[in-house]
Design a protein around this motif. Sequence first.
Motif, PDB file in Angstrom:
ATOM      1  N   ASP A 236       0.838  -1.192   0.000  1.00  0.00           N
ATOM      2  CA  ASP A 236       0.000   0.000   0.000  1.00  0.00           C
ATOM      3  C   ASP A 236       0.878   1.249   0.000  1.00  0.00           C
ATOM      4  O   ASP A 236       1.788   1.380   0.824  1.00  0.00           O
ATOM      5  N   LEU A 237       0.594   2.152  -0.915  1.00  0.00           N
ATOM      6  CA  LEU A 237       1.336   3.409  -1.008  1.00  0.00           C
ATOM      7  C   LEU A 237       0.356   4.559  -0.820  1.00  0.00           C
ATOM      8  O   LEU A 237      -0.362   4.939  -1.741  1.00  0.00           O
ATOM      9  N   TRP A 238       0.298   5.078   0.382  1.00  0.00           N
ATOM     10  CA  TRP A 238      -0.580   6.199   0.688  1.00  0.00           C
ATOM     11  C   TRP A 238      -2.010   5.916   0.243  1.00  0.00           C
ATOM     12  O   TRP A 238      -2.659   6.741  -0.398  1.00  0.00           O
ATOM     13  N   GLY A 239      -2.478   4.716   0.555  1.00  0.00           N
ATOM     14  CA  GLY A 239      -3.857   4.374   0.256  1.00  0.00           C
ATOM     15  C   GLY A 239      -4.081   3.773  -1.114  1.00  0.00           C
ATOM     16  O   GLY A 239      -5.226   3.521  -1.503  1.00  0.00           O
ATOM     17  N   SER A 240      -3.031   3.508  -1.863  1.00  0.00           N
ATOM     18  CA  SER A 240      -3.169   2.937  -3.202  1.00  0.00           C
ATOM     19  C   SER A 240      -2.240   1.744  -3.362  1.00  0.00           C
ATOM     20  O   SER A 240      -1.113   1.744  -2.860  1.00  0.00           O
ATOM     21  N   THR A 241      -2.707   0.730  -4.065  1.00  0.00           N
ATOM     22  CA  THR A 241      -1.860  -0.416  -4.407  1.00  0.00           C
ATOM     23  C   THR A 241      -1.700  -0.534  -5.918  1.00  0.00           C
ATOM     24  O   THR A 241      -1.384  -1.594  -6.437  1.00  0.00           O
ATOM     25  N   VAL A 242      -1.915   0.569  -6.617  1.00  0.00           N
ATOM     26  CA  VAL A 242      -1.844   0.581  -8.074  1.00  0.00           C
ATOM     27  C   VAL A 242      -0.599   1.338  -8.516  1.00  0.00           C
ATOM     28  O   VAL A 242      -0.246   2.373  -7.946  1.00  0.00           O
ATOM     29  N   GLY A 243       0.075   0.813  -9.533  1.00  0.00           N
ATOM     30  CA  GLY A 243       1.238   1.484 -10.084  1.00  0.00           C
ATOM     31  C   GLY A 243       0.888   2.836 -10.670  1.00  0.00           C
ATOM     32  O   GLY A 243      -0.269   3.102 -11.020  1.00  0.00           O
ATOM     33  N   ARG A 244       1.914   3.713 -10.787  1.00  0.00           N
ATOM     34  CA  ARG A 244       1.666   5.075 -11.246  1.00  0.00           C
ATOM     35  C   ARG A 244       2.701   5.517 -12.278  1.00  0.00           C
ATOM     36  O   ARG A 244       3.075   6.685 -12.320  1.00  0.00           O
ATOM     37  N   ALA A 245       3.187   4.615 -13.120  1.00  0.00           N
ATOM     38  CA  ALA A 245       4.244   5.019 -14.053  1.00  0.00           C
ATOM     39  C   ALA A 245       3.952   4.641 -15.503  1.00  0.00           C
ATOM     40  O   ALA A 245       4.806   4.847 -16.362  1.00  0.00           O
ATOM     41  N   GLU A 246       2.776   4.103 -15.796  1.00  0.00           N
ATOM     42  CA  GLU A 246       2.478   3.755 -17.184  1.00  0.00           C
ATOM     43  C   GLU A 246       2.546   5.001 -18.056  1.00  0.00           C
ATOM     44  O   GLU A 246       1.998   6.045 -17.724  1.00  0.00           O
ATOM     45  N   GLY A 247       3.246   4.884 -19.149  1.00  0.00           N
ATOM     46  CA  GLY A 247       3.450   6.022 -20.034  1.00  0.00           C
ATOM     47  C   GLY A 247       4.872   6.538 -20.004  1.00  0.00           C
ATOM     48  O   GLY A 247       5.301   7.252 -20.893  1.00  0.00           O
ATOM     49  N   GLY A 248       5.641   6.172 -18.941  1.00  0.00           N
ATOM     50  CA  GLY A 248       7.059   6.480 -18.964  1.00  0.00           C
ATOM     51  C   GLY A 248       7.536   7.560 -18.027  1.00  0.00           C
ATOM     52  O   GLY A 248       8.723   7.885 -18.031  1.00  0.00           O
ATOM     53  N   MET A 249       6.640   8.138 -17.195  1.00  0.00           N
ATOM     54  CA  MET A 249       7.063   9.177 -16.262  1.00  0.00           C
ATOM     55  C   MET A 249       6.706   8.749 -14.848  1.00  0.00           C
ATOM     56  O   MET A 249       5.657   8.151 -14.615  1.00  0.00           O
ATOM     57  N   TRP A 250       7.574   9.072 -13.891  1.00  0.00           N
ATOM     58  CA  TRP A 250       7.375   8.648 -12.501  1.00  0.00           C
ATOM     59  C   TRP A 250       6.530   9.662 -11.749  1.00  0.00           C
ATOM     60  O   TRP A 250       6.754  10.867 -11.849  1.00  0.00           O
ATOM     61  N   ASN A 251       5.587   9.169 -10.941  1.00  0.00           N
ATOM     62  CA  ASN A 251       4.773  10.080 -10.140  1.00  0.00           C
ATOM     63  C   ASN A 251       5.592  10.756  -9.043  1.00  0.00           C
ATOM     64  O   ASN A 251       5.158  11.743  -8.460  1.00  0.00           O
ATOM     65  N   GLU A 252       6.806  10.273  -8.781  1.00  0.00           N
ATOM     66  CA  GLU A 252       7.665  10.909  -7.792  1.00  0.00           C
ATOM     67  C   GLU A 252       8.182  12.262  -8.276  1.00  0.00           C
ATOM     68  O   GLU A 252       8.636  13.089  -7.487  1.00  0.00           O
ATOM     69  N   GLY A 253       8.118  12.504  -9.575  1.00  0.00           N
ATOM     70  CA  GLY A 253       8.602  13.769 -10.115  1.00  0.00           C
ATOM     71  C   GLY A 253       9.682  13.548 -11.142  1.00  0.00           C
ATOM     72  O   GLY A 253      10.236  12.453 -11.292  1.00  0.00           O
ATOM     73  N   THR A 254      10.006  14.599 -11.873  1.00  0.00           N
ATOM     74  CA  THR A 254      10.932  14.470 -12.993  1.00  0.00           C
ATOM     75  C   THR A 254      12.390  14.560 -12.585  1.00  0.00           C
ATOM     76  O   THR A 254      13.268  14.197 -13.363  1.00  0.00           O
ATOM     77  N   ALA A 255      12.690  15.038 -11.387  1.00  0.00           N
ATOM     78  CA  ALA A 255      14.081  15.080 -10.915  1.00  0.00           C
ATOM     79  C   ALA A 255      14.447  13.761 -10.248  1.00  0.00           C
ATOM     80  O   ALA A 255      15.345  13.050 -10.695  1.00  0.00           O
ATOM     81  N   TYR A 256      13.739  13.415  -9.187  1.00  0.00           N
ATOM     82  CA  TYR A 256      14.014  12.160  -8.501  1.00  0.00           C
ATOM     83  C   TYR A 256      13.721  10.956  -9.392  1.00  0.00           C
ATOM     84  O   TYR A 256      14.346   9.909  -9.264  1.00  0.00           O
ATOM     85  N   TRP A 459      -2.395  11.280  -0.162  1.00  0.00           N
ATOM     86  CA  TRP A 459      -3.450  10.280  -0.253  1.00  0.00           C
ATOM     87  C   TRP A 459      -4.388  10.546  -1.427  1.00  0.00           C
ATOM     88  O   TRP A 459      -4.372  11.603  -2.037  1.00  0.00           O
ATOM     89  N   GLY A 460      -5.222   9.580  -1.698  1.00  0.00           N
ATOM     90  CA  GLY A 460      -6.254   9.749  -2.706  1.00  0.00           C
ATOM     91  C   GLY A 460      -5.708   9.728  -4.119  1.00  0.00           C
ATOM     92  O   GLY A 460      -4.525   9.521  -4.366  1.00  0.00           O
ATOM     93  N   GLN A 461      -6.606   9.955  -5.055  1.00  0.00           N
ATOM     94  CA  GLN A 461      -6.179   9.976  -6.449  1.00  0.00           C
ATOM     95  C   GLN A 461      -7.170  10.777  -7.276  1.00  0.00           C
ATOM     96  O   GLN A 461      -8.359  10.833  -6.977  1.00  0.00           O
ATOM     97  N   SER A 462      -6.662  11.423  -8.287  1.00  0.00           N
ATOM     98  CA  SER A 462      -7.521  12.054  -9.275  1.00  0.00           C
ATOM     99  C   SER A 462      -7.967  10.987 -10.267  1.00  0.00           C
ATOM    100  O   SER A 462      -7.420   9.884 -10.303  1.00  0.00           O
ATOM    101  N   SER A 463      -8.932  11.318 -11.090  1.00  0.00           N
ATOM    102  CA  SER A 463      -9.401  10.335 -12.069  1.00  0.00           C
ATOM    103  C   SER A 463      -9.611  10.997 -13.418  1.00  0.00           C
ATOM    104  O   SER A 463     -10.088  12.135 -13.511  1.00  0.00           O
ATOM    105  N   LEU A 464      -9.199  10.294 -14.440  1.00  0.00           N
ATOM    106  CA  LEU A 464      -9.456  10.733 -15.809  1.00  0.00           C
ATOM    107  C   LEU A 464     -10.928  10.475 -16.096  1.00  0.00           C
ATOM    108  O   LEU A 464     -11.403   9.344 -15.983  1.00  0.00           O
ATOM    109  N   THR A 465     -11.644  11.510 -16.463  1.00  0.00           N
ATOM    110  CA  THR A 465     -13.063  11.323 -16.762  1.00  0.00           C
ATOM    111  C   THR A 465     -13.347  11.299 -18.255  1.00  0.00           C
ATOM    112  O   THR A 465     -14.273  10.624 -18.699  1.00  0.00           O
ATOM    113  N   HIS A 466     -12.554  12.044 -19.034  1.00  0.00           N
ATOM    114  CA  HIS A 466     -12.759  12.051 -20.487  1.00  0.00           C
ATOM    115  C   HIS A 466     -11.431  12.257 -21.194  1.00  0.00           C
ATOM    116  O   HIS A 466     -10.591  13.041 -20.754  1.00  0.00           O
ATOM    117  N   PHE A 467     -11.267  11.555 -22.283  1.00  0.00           N
ATOM    118  CA  PHE A 467     -10.146  11.840 -23.181  1.00  0.00           C
ATOM    119  C   PHE A 467     -10.584  11.499 -24.583  1.00  0.00           C
ATOM    120  O   PHE A 467     -11.041  10.382 -24.853  1.00  0.00           O
TER     121      PHE A 467
END
Length: 730
Positions: A236-256, A459-467
């Motif tokens: 569990d990562l701050w309330g989520s067990t889902v990965g956050r890097a699909e697409g090639g960028m890290w949710n930790e930020g572009t420096a780290y 905590w929490g997460q935003s959600s894509l509603t339309h693309f």
Amino acid sequence: MKDLMRNAAIGLAIIVTLTFTWTPGARAEVKTSHPRIWLTSELKTKLASRLARNTTNASELRSWCDSHISDDLSSYITNRATEVLKAINFALMYQLTGTTKYADRAVEIVEYTLAHPYSGYTIDTWIEFDNFYTDRYLVPPVAIVLDWCYDAMTADQRTAFASQLDRWASDIITSEPWAYQDPSNNYYYGHMWAVLSAGYAMYGLNSNAQGYIDYARGTMLAQAIKFTKDEEILWDLWGSTVGRAEGGMWNEGTAYGCVNYEFLCSSVLAAKSAEGLAYSDFTFPDEAVKYFLYSKHPSGSRMYSDGDGAAGGIDATVRIPVLITMALASDDIKGYGQTWVNTYTSHCDWGYKLYNEFLWYDDQLSAVDPAALPDYYYLAGTQTLFWRSSWDEDATWLAMKLGVLNTDHAHNGLGNIMIYREGYLATDKAYETGDGMLYGDVHHSVLYIAPSEDKRLYWGQSSLTHFDGTSTNNYLYLAGDLTGCYTAQPSYRSNTVAHKDREIIIIKPENAIAVMDRGTSYSTSVDKVFQMYLHNQAALSGSDYRSSNGSSDLIIHSAYPSGATVTLDTYGAPRLQISTSAAQLSKSFLNVLKVTDAGGEFEAPQVIASATDVAAAAFYGVNDPYDFIVAFSTTSGGTPSTSTSFTLSFERSHGTARAYLANLVPTTTYYVKGSVSGTTATVAISRTSITDGVAYRSNAEGFLFCEVGLGEAEAGPDPAEPSGIDTPTP
């Protein structure tokens, strides 16, 4: 007591074989010969060719090794142990030349390091500096020197190196240091790379090696790869067990995040060379190369930045991770990466990165022009959209991040927009101020709802509603609900945001972006404010506001609500804010952002919507002979209008309008009709049949694009002449 138990466990690990839990799968089958880490026969052949041709990197590596072979050994001892990595330069030269003086020097550096740990630490505890940060730079060079210089070492030297690697790997695993079970975090990848490299190097010399490999590769690496696919992970990562890097960028930020590319791909390359594993389903390197392509500004030497310490600069800390990632990319993607590294960076001459530069930069790889690629790239893991009007240096470039956090070092800024054309327009405040720690919403171009306390949103997460949109469409439509990141905060934070969402429509031919914001707070005393940071302060230009970077302008048109107040100030960087004086729980804003040449024209007539829950904006085309009109629901979350039919009226300029209608009922037939009375055009939209109306069907996103004839009556005013920035009346 924890330290006592941990030290006891370390001591026990030296005596007995360690066992760990790893994910199901085959145990380590490491090749018995050396080298194992990275240097396959195929790669060695390529490296030998580069050395023989005396490429720039080959010359740099050879020259560095020859000129530093007698340096004072004390210079290699630093708190984070980055200087010890230089031993790998000598080990690599030994592998390619067979000259033992290079192996001797590599071994000598390691032996001195083991005998002279950093001040205040023992050799066993040095890796614990800064929550085990140092393990990423101290353990791998010892492992690689053992692996690559194996044939030039005595049995006693091999045993000593392997024993030390054993103690370090055991300490990392039994201590469970910071981020040990967090694949979003750079510490995780440092721990993983340290343990895996130790295991491969000491395999056959120490019976604990297999356990280290099985855990580092079987559990840590396996979970890391799941994280890059946005799949479920073990922890569990701050309330989520889902990965956050699909697409090639890290949710930790572009420096780290750059560190993560390097150590993740180093580990996969090592597993492939040491165990012959294929990793054919590891698609992240292709995605990462595309991310670097799209995140780069069309001109200059900067790229998209987000998170702690990020300001978008490109140097060796970015180039080397890109090179290592390219080594795992598919053949048809490598060429795009070569274009990136050749165009935006130069060879790295940093001493402790020379071996990586020589290993992974292929001077014979052909660069491929990315012009045939789509004009946008959406990264699902971080919910970030990049769009560029072309691949030319004067292209308009936009980045928008919806949100998704669940990690350290990420910045809030949910819905943040950056716009660049020959320089920043809607700017990156970290770049403007040089402060990469400005994490709050207040420092970003967002709908700002002031928090009770400025804290990171873990905590929490935003959600894509339309693309909706493709490269062949003349628009892109992106919408996201950002609420979850706020409402998931612990109660003691006294969250002020009840709802927040942002939608944008990019109208490509006109370099125009319609931005719809809806926000709700729990108290009317907390305002909702559209804000945008600018490279240079905006000034009144007609009824709109214009900001210039000297080459291009950004025009900001407030379309809804009528009577909104625009405020200009400086908060670390020039800022424009839009709100109303009304004290309301909910507010909605529709603004149009137009990118033009310096002094370029823009005219936007007022639009009157017959439905009270619809906001609309219109403007006259400059590049195409159309009027453009956009419409959204003003209701929280973009709920479709309660009206089954409504009209949009405005003073027209052309005979045809291009209509971009959002927040309609999905997959529903709508009838659209245009008419004109004098210079006033009216577009009618109805779910029931209307006379002479043309039937269209909204898509699954509730979006509809169509061209609407406005009749043959006399057209309205011509588009405005090019204008500069007006001086506001005091």
